[in-house]
Scaffold this motif. Structure first.
Motif, mmCIF file in Angstrom:
data_model
loop_
_atom_site.group_PDB
_atom_site.id
_atom_site.type_symbol
_atom_site.label_atom_id
_atom_site.label_comp_id
_atom_site.label_asym_id
_atom_site.label_seq_id
_atom_site.Cartn_x
_atom_site.Cartn_y
_atom_site.Cartn_z
ATOM 1 N N THR A 9 0.583 -1.084 -0.028
ATOM 2 C CA THR A 9 0.417 -0.383 -0.396
ATOM 3 C C THR A 9 0.617 0.947 0.248
ATOM 4 O O THR A 9 0.489 2.085 -1.059
ATOM 5 C CB THR A 9 -0.873 0.063 0.968
ATOM 6 N N PRO A 10 1.810 1.932 1.138
ATOM 7 C CA PRO A 10 2.188 3.078 1.124
ATOM 8 C C PRO A 10 2.865 3.489 -0.014
ATOM 9 O O PRO A 10 3.640 4.899 0.091
ATOM 10 C CB PRO A 10 2.412 3.416 2.618
ATOM 11 N N TYR A 11 3.619 2.786 -0.688
ATOM 12 C CA TYR A 11 4.375 2.019 -1.945
ATOM 13 C C TYR A 11 4.178 2.662 -3.280
ATOM 14 O O TYR A 11 3.324 2.030 -3.197
ATOM 15 C CB TYR A 11 5.764 1.236 -1.778
ATOM 16 N N ARG B 125 0.571 7.399 1.282
ATOM 17 C CA ARG B 125 -0.693 6.636 1.653
ATOM 18 C C ARG B 125 -0.458 6.257 2.868
ATOM 19 O O ARG B 125 -1.544 5.977 3.382
ATOM 20 C CB ARG B 125 -0.828 5.856 0.424
ATOM 21 N N ASP B 126 -0.032 6.200 3.727
ATOM 22 C CA ASP B 126 0.634 5.351 4.943
ATOM 23 C C ASP B 126 1.350 5.138 5.460
ATOM 24 O O ASP B 126 2.256 5.918 4.961
ATOM 25 C CB ASP B 126 -0.605 3.545 4.925
ATOM 26 N N LEU B 127 2.046 4.596 6.232
ATOM 27 C CA LEU B 127 2.950 4.505 7.406
ATOM 28 C C LEU B 127 4.453 3.511 7.201
ATOM 29 O O LEU B 127 3.548 3.253 5.815
ATOM 30 C CB LEU B 127 3.144 4.515 8.896
ATOM 31 N N PRO B 130 2.181 -0.344 8.132
ATOM 32 C CA PRO B 130 1.121 -0.272 8.812
ATOM 33 C C PRO B 130 0.444 -1.308 9.894
ATOM 34 O O PRO B 130 0.054 -1.294 10.627
ATOM 35 C CB PRO B 130 -0.262 -0.341 6.852
ATOM 36 N N HIS B 534 -7.214 6.308 1.217
ATOM 37 C CA HIS B 534 -5.680 6.536 0.927
ATOM 38 C C HIS B 534 -5.212 7.868 1.145
ATOM 39 O O HIS B 534 -4.499 8.045 0.242
ATOM 40 C CB HIS B 534 -5.405 5.683 -0.781
#
Lengths: 211, 558
Positions: A9-11, B125-127, B130, B534
């Motif tokens: 997700t965050p990448y 979009r997040d740490l 997560p 997101h």
């Protein structure tokens, strides 16, 4: 062949995810160093305060067993480092062989350490109930207490390391971690293994070679 | 696919134009509505939801710690021991300290606002990890359960500092269980710090260079470094305490060749930096609030950012100032005293730069601004009295008196808790998407400030006149000041409850906030409130400095 693993997700891309994984492990290892640092500090203080007793009791430790264990760990670290290199080149079978042999050396270390505890217990030099007839000075006992705490904490870390190596080997064997795309799992586990090795490199002279 | 027809019963979740309940379109696609089940919250890896989980948990512990404080203050109303036994009093203040330090202050701003805002502020979009973030919450809860368990079993009486040989040999309470609780919660801190550092290094949006990071990020970076490097030392120290009690390890017992002072060194090696864990995030919050209130670029951005790092580094070198009267070498004390004066310099830099930022700003008296001003006032008093106790000669007189109690409450409660409430009032519209009553916000900011000073200023005088810490029986001459303090504490307690009412009310009846209700800069204000799951539909590109407000040129006088 399986499809390539997706980026999580965050990448935004795989390189970023890879770097983050490595960095996360390095920071964790920094905190591990501080954890053992507290114990090293305690050992150093006792070494200063009761130099004579520490040397006396240190001489009784089985330094040759410790030396063999040092060699085992150094060799295993070499194997793990080689596994990292091989994983980057997708040499799957070589990686598997190297990881499993490193884990085997780790197990040998633990076996030998167990034997060492057992023989110390027999000699009456292990500070646990029923095993300390030969310990007759308080600072000596304190030194052996710290010996037991620090080496067993190290053994716990090593056990976790062995499990981690085997889990990674299992993931590579079942192709759940594809190489070289997921070589990061080998690299981070290897970093942890090296740290556990290095902690022993400091513990060994501190405990066994105080003269 | 059903149409709008059935909205008498329930709104159609797939039709965004279905008015249904009083939800805006933004809310319907926000992280708050992305999954309604308990499971979708307890197994979430969304940093925003984890932040809310933390917020609820630490609010709970803030109440428990507050109740313990209420017992302490009630007992101190009279000079005799009439509410609690000596033992009970010891347990009440120990519990207050342990819970407030490890279960409220340390996680307070980082784990709620840091968790929520760091990815939003840097355009991620997040740490970075997560799942690790969620794990850290579970570890926190596990530690919390241990603490509550100890509470039920009758508590612990060592003070939050666990000094040896009291804790290792003589204390009757559940020292090992409390040590275990704090040991566990330490790993939650370490994982959070690790996650923040990697996130800030690796997940900044394109163009978000180090020089463009919001100051909130800089202070959380500094905090994270301390979390990662200091917490494990506390963990191992507590493990040694437990081993000492359980197996007679001996490292802190002089009879067995150990050294009780070694404990103080190890403990304060963590616990002094821990003070900066508690206050650095607050300093970051106030930097944001001041810039937002002034609507001007922050004066001396690089110095404010650098001072956070300086505090984190120097903060590791001052622990010995807790041990001036413990019998450490006078030369060590002199060095620690000097370094303690040095660590005040970067804090001073921040204060001056905030003041310069506010100078000629377009200030409106919003609640976040009032909380920020309250923070600055109380932090200055706390900081300057900190300099007083850092002086060797003065500390000999003031050590272990109420002066010290007042000093650190000015920093921890006056400072950090005010900043926590400031952050809550500033980012609440972003977090829940609704506006709250500004009038009530202003009132609670003022009541907190007044109640706080009423509670703690008398304690400076008490301490100066010689009232020692940790005693509930005291000479009658101190009663007036103690009673003032207890009355102030009741005002403070009510003031802390006020926001709960109007913020809760705003959840249901507040006006939708819109993207940017305060009209300020920052990536978090460019996205809808509450943010979508997101965060960013497309990762933003940053092309300017932070706090890029238009600067008005002054008209030249002829």
């Amino acid at each position: 062949m399986r499809e390539l693993p997706k980026v999580q997700t965050p990448y935004v891309d795989r390189a970023q995810q890879h770097e983050a994984g490595i960095m996360g492990m390095h920071i964790f290892l920094a905190s591990e160093i501080m954890l053992f640092g507290g114990i090293f500090m305690a050992i150093a203080v006792i070494r200063q305060a009761h130099s004579q007793e520490v040397v006396e009791y240190s001489k009784e430790l089985h330094y040759y067993l410790g030396a063999i264990n040092t060699m085992l760990l150094l060799t295993s670290s070499f194997l793990v480092a080689a596994a990292v290199h091989m994983s980057r080149h997708a040499r799957r079978k070589a990686v598997l062989a190297l990881l499993v042999s490193a884990a085997f050396l780790g197990l040998l270390f633990l076996g030998l350490k167990g034997f060492e505890y057992w023989s110390e217990f027999q000699e009456g030099r292990l500070p646990v109930a029923g095993g300390m007839e030969k310990i007759n000075s308080a600072p000596g006992r304190l030194f052996l207490n710290l010996y037991l705490v620090s080496t067993s904490l190290h053994a716990v870390h090593l056990t976790i390391g062995v499990i981690a190596l085997l889990v990674v080997a299992g993931r590579i064997y079942t192709r759940r971690s594809a190489l070289p795309q997921r070589s990061v799992v080998v690299e981070t586990t290897a970093a942890y293994w090296h740290l556990v090795d290095i902690i022993w490199i400091f513990l060994y002279p501190l405990l066994y070679l105080a003269r | 696919m059903s149409s709008v027809t059935n909205h008498d019963e329930r709104p159609n979740p797939d039709n965004l134009d279905d008015p249904g309940l009083s939800e805006t379109k933004t809310e319907r696609v926000s992280y708050l509505r992305a999954g309604h089940t308990l499971r979708s919250w307890l197994f979430t890896t969304d940093h925003k939801r984890v932040a809310l989980l933390y917020m609820m948990s630490i609010t709970f512990f803030f109440f428990i710690g507050g109740i313990a404080a209420a017992f302490v203050r009630a007992d101190l109303l009279t000079p005799s021991a009439d509410l609690m036994t000596n033992e009970g009093y010891n347990r009440a203040f120990t519990l207050h300290g342990v819970i407030m330090v490890w279960f409220f202050l340390i996680p307070s701003i980082p784990n709620t606002f840091g968790n929520f805002l760091i990815p939003l502020m840097i355009g991620a979009r997040d740490l970075a990890f997560p799942r690790l973030n969620l794990l850290s919450w579970y570890i926190f809860i596990l530690g919390g359960i241990f603490t509550l368990f100890v509470l039920i079993l009758g508590g612990v009486d060592t003070g939050w500092t666990f000094y040896t040989p009291l804790s290792s040999m003589y204390a009757n309470g559940n020292v090992v269980l409390v040590a275990t609780a704090v040991f566990i919660v330490g790993f939650s801190s370490i994982l959070t710090g690790l996650n923040f550092i990697v996130t800030i290094h690796k997940l900044r949006a394109p163009g978000m260079t180090w020089g463009r990071l919001p100051l909130f990020i800089w202070s959380h970076y500094a905090t994270s470094v301390i979390l990662v490097l200091a917490t494990p030392v506390l963990s191992v120290t507590l493990a040694l305490i437990a081993a000492e009690r359980l197996f007679g390890l001996g490292i802190f017992n002089p009879e067995l060749g150990g050294d009780p002072l070694l404990f103080q060194h190890l403990f304060w090696f963590y616990s002094h930096p821990a003070v900066y864990i508690m206050v650095l995030p607050a300093l970051g919050v106030v930097s944001e609030l001041v810039a937002a209130a002034a609507r001007k670029p922050v004066f001396g951005y690089k110095f404010v950012a650098g001072s956070s790092i300086a505090i984190a580094v120097i903060g590791f070198l001052v622990w010995g100032h807790h041990m001036f009267v413990s019998g450490q070498s006078i030369y060590a004390s002199a060095v620690f005293s000097f370094l303690s004066l040095v660590v005040a310099v970067p804090s001073g830099i921040k204060i001056y730069n905030w003041t310069a930022t506010l100078y000629k700003g377009d200030i409106s008296l919003d609640p976040p601004f009032l909380f920020a001003m309250g923070f600055i006032g109380l932090f200055v008093v706390g900081g300057l009295t900190g300099l007083a106790v850092a002086m060797l000669a003065i500390d000999v007189h003031l050590h272990d008196t109420y002066f010290v109690v007042a000093h650190f409450h000015y920093i921890m409660v006056g400072g950090t808790v005010s900043a926590y409430f400031g952050a809550l009032h500033f980012w609440w519209p972003k977090i829940v998407g609704r506006l709250y009553s500004v009038v009530w916000g202003r009132l609670s900011a003022m009541f907190i400030f007044i109640g706080f000073n009423f509670t703690f200023f008398p304690q400076f005088i008490l301490g100066y006149e010689g009232m020692p810490r940790r005693y509930h029986v005291y000479p009658e001459q101190f009663q007036v000041l103690h009673d003032m303090s207890s009355i102030g504490a009741s005002i403070l307690g009510i003031a802390y409850l006020m926001p709960a009412v109007y913020l809760y009310y705003s959840l249901r009846y507040g006006q939708p906030a819109g993207n940017n209700p305060w009209n300020v800069t920052g990536l978090e204000w460019t996205i809808p409130s509450p943010p979508p799951k997101h965060n960013f539909d497309e990762i933003p590109t940053v092309d300017g400095p932070p706090y890029n407000y238009p600067v008005r040129k002054e008209a030249k006088h002829a």
